[in-house]
Design a protein around this motif. Structure first.
Motif, PDB file in Angstrom:
ATOM      1  N   VAL A  43      85.436  40.254  47.742  1.00  0.00           N
ATOM      2  CA  VAL A  43      84.453  40.701  46.776  1.00  0.00           C
ATOM      3  C   VAL A  43      84.711  41.881  46.209  1.00  0.00           C
ATOM      4  O   VAL A  43      84.157  42.106  44.713  1.00  0.00           O
ATOM      5  CB  VAL A  43      83.123  40.693  47.711  1.00  0.00           C
ATOM      6  CG1 VAL A  43      81.749  41.545  47.142  1.00  0.00           C
ATOM      7  CG2 VAL A  43      82.539  39.290  48.375  1.00  0.00           C
ATOM      8  N   ALA A  62      86.875  41.251  43.216  1.00  0.00           N
ATOM      9  CA  ALA A  62      86.412  40.607  42.089  1.00  0.00           C
ATOM     10  C   ALA A  62      85.417  41.634  41.251  1.00  0.00           C
ATOM     11  O   ALA A  62      85.225  41.686  40.136  1.00  0.00           O
ATOM     12  CB  ALA A  62      85.525  39.497  42.773  1.00  0.00           C
ATOM     13  N   THR A  63      84.724  42.470  41.936  1.00  0.00           N
ATOM     14  CA  THR A  63      83.894  43.541  41.576  1.00  0.00           C
ATOM     15  C   THR A  63      84.730  44.561  40.781  1.00  0.00           C
ATOM     16  O   THR A  63      84.223  44.717  39.617  1.00  0.00           O
ATOM     17  CB  THR A  63      83.133  44.409  42.603  1.00  0.00           C
ATOM     18  OG1 THR A  63      82.493  43.288  43.426  1.00  0.00           O
ATOM     19  CG2 THR A  63      82.192  45.393  41.991  1.00  0.00           C
ATOM     20  N   CYS A 102      85.483  42.566  37.426  1.00  0.00           N
ATOM     21  CA  CYS A 102      84.229  42.612  36.588  1.00  0.00           C
ATOM     22  C   CYS A 102      84.228  43.965  35.898  1.00  0.00           C
ATOM     23  O   CYS A 102      83.732  44.153  34.939  1.00  0.00           O
ATOM     24  CB  CYS A 102      83.246  41.945  37.403  1.00  0.00           C
ATOM     25  SG  CYS A 102      83.067  40.450  37.994  1.00  0.00           S
ATOM     26  N   THR A 112      77.772  44.407  34.384  1.00  0.00           N
ATOM     27  CA  THR A 112      78.371  43.217  35.573  1.00  0.00           C
ATOM     28  C   THR A 112      77.334  42.772  36.263  1.00  0.00           C
ATOM     29  O   THR A 112      76.028  43.644  36.555  1.00  0.00           O
ATOM     30  CB  THR A 112      79.187  44.009  36.298  1.00  0.00           C
ATOM     31  OG1 THR A 112      80.403  44.176  35.636  1.00  0.00           O
ATOM     32  CG2 THR A 112      79.644  43.161  37.562  1.00  0.00           C
ATOM     33  N   ASP A 137      78.645  37.275  37.788  1.00  0.00           N
ATOM     34  CA  ASP A 137      79.957  37.789  37.502  1.00  0.00           C
ATOM     35  C   ASP A 137      80.808  37.822  38.454  1.00  0.00           C
ATOM     36  O   ASP A 137      81.976  37.149  38.524  1.00  0.00           O
ATOM     37  CB  ASP A 137      79.766  38.920  36.418  1.00  0.00           C
ATOM     38  CG  ASP A 137      79.244  38.832  35.203  1.00  0.00           C
ATOM     39  OD1 ASP A 137      79.239  37.956  34.585  1.00  0.00           O
ATOM     40  OD2 ASP A 137      78.688  39.696  34.515  1.00  0.00           O
ATOM     41  N   ILE A 138      80.523  38.579  39.747  1.00  0.00           N
ATOM     42  CA  ILE A 138      81.235  38.784  40.779  1.00  0.00           C
ATOM     43  C   ILE A 138      81.439  37.489  41.371  1.00  0.00           C
ATOM     44  O   ILE A 138      82.584  37.135  41.811  1.00  0.00           O
ATOM     45  CB  ILE A 138      80.535  39.816  41.656  1.00  0.00           C
ATOM     46  CG1 ILE A 138      80.407  41.133  40.918  1.00  0.00           C
ATOM     47  CG2 ILE A 138      81.259  39.661  43.072  1.00  0.00           C
ATOM     48  CD1 ILE A 138      79.820  42.119  41.693  1.00  0.00           C
ATOM     49  N   THR A 158      83.755  35.053  39.384  1.00  0.00           N
ATOM     50  CA  THR A 158      85.364  35.744  39.395  1.00  0.00           C
ATOM     51  C   THR A 158      85.792  35.112  40.851  1.00  0.00           C
ATOM     52  O   THR A 158      87.142  34.896  40.733  1.00  0.00           O
ATOM     53  CB  THR A 158      85.094  37.305  39.301  1.00  0.00           C
ATOM     54  OG1 THR A 158      84.703  37.637  37.995  1.00  0.00           O
ATOM     55  CG2 THR A 158      86.684  37.555  39.375  1.00  0.00           C
ATOM     56  N   ARG A 203      76.497  32.821  44.124  1.00  0.00           N
ATOM     57  CA  ARG A 203      76.123  34.275  44.340  1.00  0.00           C
ATOM     58  C   ARG A 203      75.552  34.394  45.533  1.00  0.00           C
ATOM     59  O   ARG A 203      75.719  35.526  46.232  1.00  0.00           O
ATOM     60  CB  ARG A 203      74.996  34.261  43.179  1.00  0.00           C
ATOM     61  CG  ARG A 203      74.542  35.881  43.228  1.00  0.00           C
ATOM     62  CD  ARG A 203      73.236  35.930  42.175  1.00  0.00           C
ATOM     63  NE  ARG A 203      72.336  35.038  42.259  1.00  0.00           N
ATOM     64  CZ  ARG A 203      71.365  34.983  41.549  1.00  0.00           C
ATOM     65  NH1 ARG A 203      71.203  35.866  40.359  1.00  0.00           N
ATOM     66  NH2 ARG A 203      70.168  34.276  41.716  1.00  0.00           N
ATOM     67  N   VAL A 228      78.078  35.665  47.863  1.00  0.00           N
ATOM     68  CA  VAL A 228      78.625  37.175  47.624  1.00  0.00           C
ATOM     69  C   VAL A 228      77.675  38.060  48.412  1.00  0.00           C
ATOM     70  O   VAL A 228      77.937  38.973  48.920  1.00  0.00           O
ATOM     71  CB  VAL A 228      78.548  37.550  46.269  1.00  0.00           C
ATOM     72  CG1 VAL A 228      78.770  38.932  46.140  1.00  0.00           C
ATOM     73  CG2 VAL A 228      79.595  36.771  45.374  1.00  0.00           C
ATOM     74  N   LYS A 250      74.511  44.379  43.520  1.00  0.00           N
ATOM     75  CA  LYS A 250      75.507  44.912  42.747  1.00  0.00           C
ATOM     76  C   LYS A 250      75.936  46.183  43.179  1.00  0.00           C
ATOM     77  O   LYS A 250      77.024  46.487  42.938  1.00  0.00           O
ATOM     78  CB  LYS A 250      75.128  44.698  41.179  1.00  0.00           C
ATOM     79  CG  LYS A 250      76.017  45.250  40.293  1.00  0.00           C
ATOM     80  CD  LYS A 250      75.494  45.073  38.753  1.00  0.00           C
ATOM     81  CE  LYS A 250      74.793  46.159  38.429  1.00  0.00           C
ATOM     82  NZ  LYS A 250      74.661  46.169  36.792  1.00  0.00           N
ATOM     83  N   ALA A 260      77.994  46.610  46.132  1.00  0.00           N
ATOM     84  CA  ALA A 260      79.214  46.404  45.613  1.00  0.00           C
ATOM     85  C   ALA A 260      80.030  47.195  45.040  1.00  0.00           C
ATOM     86  O   ALA A 260      81.113  47.804  45.301  1.00  0.00           O
ATOM     87  CB  ALA A 260      79.281  45.007  44.884  1.00  0.00           C
TER      88      ALA A 260
END
Length: 191
Positions: A9, A12-13, A16, A25, A29-30, A33, A38, A41, A48, A51
């Protein structure tokens, strides 16, 4: 919570972040990716913002671990130990700055999301350096905390220098020589 999955995670963050920045972001999006939904995640981060906070924390903690290893390496001279601590900070800044204009957001000590992480990182580096200077002894009139602050100022000054990697070794060695009041052996290529 699976650490490997959380790392995915955060990876991917970061991906992004390099493309879109923090504001643009989204959790979608995360997830995209990562190739997951969602909701998947959300099993690892609350939002977000969470993250990005965790990502900033991970990057700063990795740099701090490198700094601690350098400070603890009693098999090398003090100058090399100080240089190692300073290199950990400089490498973090340069790596983030080189990856994308957006990644530098993770270094903003005034940012709502990351400010505490950045400030704590600098405080921890300052303590590592002050301990090294307390152990080694400094010239009259300069205490260990002042010596640490001077060294951090050197790195902050180098963060925007075009040849920062090359300048850190001779700059830190000259600084440490002055602060300790002893000559420091010249840095050889690759040190």
């Amino acid at each position: 919570m699976g650490t490997d999955r959380l790392d995915e995670v955060l990876d991917a963050t970061y991906d992004c972040l390099t493309r879109y920045g923090v504001r643009r972001t989204t959790m979608d999006d995360i997830a995209t990716t990562m190739g997951v939904s969602r909701s998947a995640v959300y099993q690892y981060v609350r939002s977000k913002d969470d993250a990005f906070r965790r990502l900033a924390g991970r990057l700063h903690e990795q740099a701090l671990a490198r700094a601690r290893r350098a400070a603890a390496d009693s098999t090398v001279p003090y100058a090399a130990r100080v240089r190692g601590v300073l290199a950990a900070k400089l490498e973090l800044v340069l790596a983030l700055s080189e990856d994308s204009p957006h990644t530098a957001e993770l270094l903003d000590d005034k940012a709502r999301l990351f400010g505490g992480i950045c400030s704590a990182f600098t405080t921890d580096l300052r303590l590592l350096l002050a301990d090294l200077f307390a152990e080694a002894g400094t010239v009259a009139g300069v205490g260990p905390v002042e010596a640490a602050d001077i060294c951090i100022a050197l790195v902050v000054g180098l963060e925007n220098a075009p040849d920062a990697h090359r300048l850190l070794p001779p700059g830190s060695d000259a600084l440490v020589a002055g602060l300790l009041g002893v000559p420091v052996p010249a840095v050889t290529a690759g040190s």
